[in-house]
Design a protein around this motif. Sequence first.
Motif, short mmCIF file in Angstrom:
data_model
loop_
_atom_site.label_atom_id
_atom_site.label_comp_id
_atom_site.label_asym_id
_atom_site.label_seq_id
_atom_site.Cartn_x
_atom_site.Cartn_y
_atom_site.Cartn_z
N HIS A 145 0.85 -1.18 0.00
CA HIS A 145 0.00 0.00 0.00
C HIS A 145 0.89 1.24 0.00
O HIS A 145 2.06 1.19 0.35
N THR A 146 0.30 2.35 -0.41
CA THR A 146 1.03 3.61 -0.51
C THR A 146 0.28 4.69 0.25
O THR A 146 -0.91 4.55 0.55
N PHE A 147 0.99 5.78 0.54
CA PHE A 147 0.41 6.90 1.28
C PHE A 147 0.36 8.12 0.37
O PHE A 147 1.34 8.47 -0.28
N GLU A 148 -0.80 8.74 0.34
CA GLU A 148 -1.01 9.90 -0.52
C GLU A 148 -1.47 11.08 0.32
O GLU A 148 -2.30 10.93 1.22
N ARG A 149 -0.91 12.25 0.05
CA ARG A 149 -1.31 13.46 0.76
C ARG A 149 -2.35 14.23 -0.06
O ARG A 149 -2.17 14.47 -1.26
N LEU A 150 -3.45 14.58 0.61
CA LEU A 150 -4.51 15.37 -0.02
C LEU A 150 -4.77 16.60 0.84
O LEU A 150 -4.38 16.67 2.01
N SER A 151 -5.47 17.56 0.26
CA SER A 151 -5.75 18.81 0.97
C SER A 151 -7.25 19.04 1.09
O SER A 151 -8.05 18.33 0.49
#
Length: 361
Positions: free
Chosen positions: A65-71
């Motif tokens: 799995h991967t980590f994604e930054r959102l705003s």
Amino acid sequence: MHSQPAGRGSRPTRRAVLGTIAGVAAAGVVGGYAWDHRQHGSDNDAGTAADGADSGPSSQATGAHTFERLSAPARTVVRAADGGTLATFTDGARTAVLTGPTRHFSEPRTTEAKVTTDAWVRVLPHEWQRGMEKSASFKRWFRKALADTSPDVFAVAFQYSSAGAPDKHNTAGVRYAGTAHFGPRNAAVNNPLDFAFHDEQSDFYDYLGIPWTFPDGTRVEPEKARYGDADCSGFQRLVWGYRMGIPLHSTNTKGAGLPRRAYAIAADGPGRLVIPHTGTKQATDLSVLQPGDLVFFAIIKDRPDFIDHCGMYMGLDDQGRHRFYSSRSAANGPTMGDMSGHALLDGTDFYARGFRAARRL
């Protein structure tokens, strides 16, 4: 825990009820990023709420799995190898939403609507901050959390359903779960659908029937006439505070934890305000909401800018409508139903028109 009961007590079962709702109290430890189950009650079942049933462990619980930054708001989203969402952690909030077994929530007594969801709402030991996913302790917790089917915030909340929930007692004999009611009967009001038919002012310690001492030393005594009762904000304090471990305080001022009244939680509660209160305007952009968010309403006819009701956002129902769960007078307790106003955030129904703000704890 940040708050502890000042005494112990027990009362006989208020009435026999039906249901198959299980729950557990989950709270964070002081210091370190760890997961610690602390139970006010004695049950440790892996059941779900209402007439719900799970579908077994999630197929996405293992693998890369991967980590994604959102705003808007700032948050970390965990993606499975196929791009699906495994979890969402919002900066400044302790609410975590993870993907798990599918459950079904319904309340035939008050609505034909059902909510089917794979969202499991958990409470982190600390407010999420960017980069926490890099710690070894988070990695250990996350592997376990993805496969965890012990009762989450939704399952615990439905342990108080006005449609019927079984009584649960802890080792001290305190009934910590079971059918909740909104408040004592208001003799001055004759219409059962009137919002004042049952009286407000019942807090979590009234439901429990035990004295309580808050962190500032304030000690409160439950009212006997309000035993088993919790109004809208009292119910949220019962679930998020007493059961899930978020700090509570006794006033409607700023402080560490959940204030008493709905307007104060909206303005000064912990976490992140995801839909700000702008006055008399209905909040219509619901895209920012996630399951477990607290939602706030102005329901007093002559005060369209004053927040006087709060609930918990559940997500979309089977009609594609945004449904919430709250303690209400017409249902005489916690409900996802449509008595005296549909429990919906979208459209032109009573509560939708009064929807003003949302906060992620």
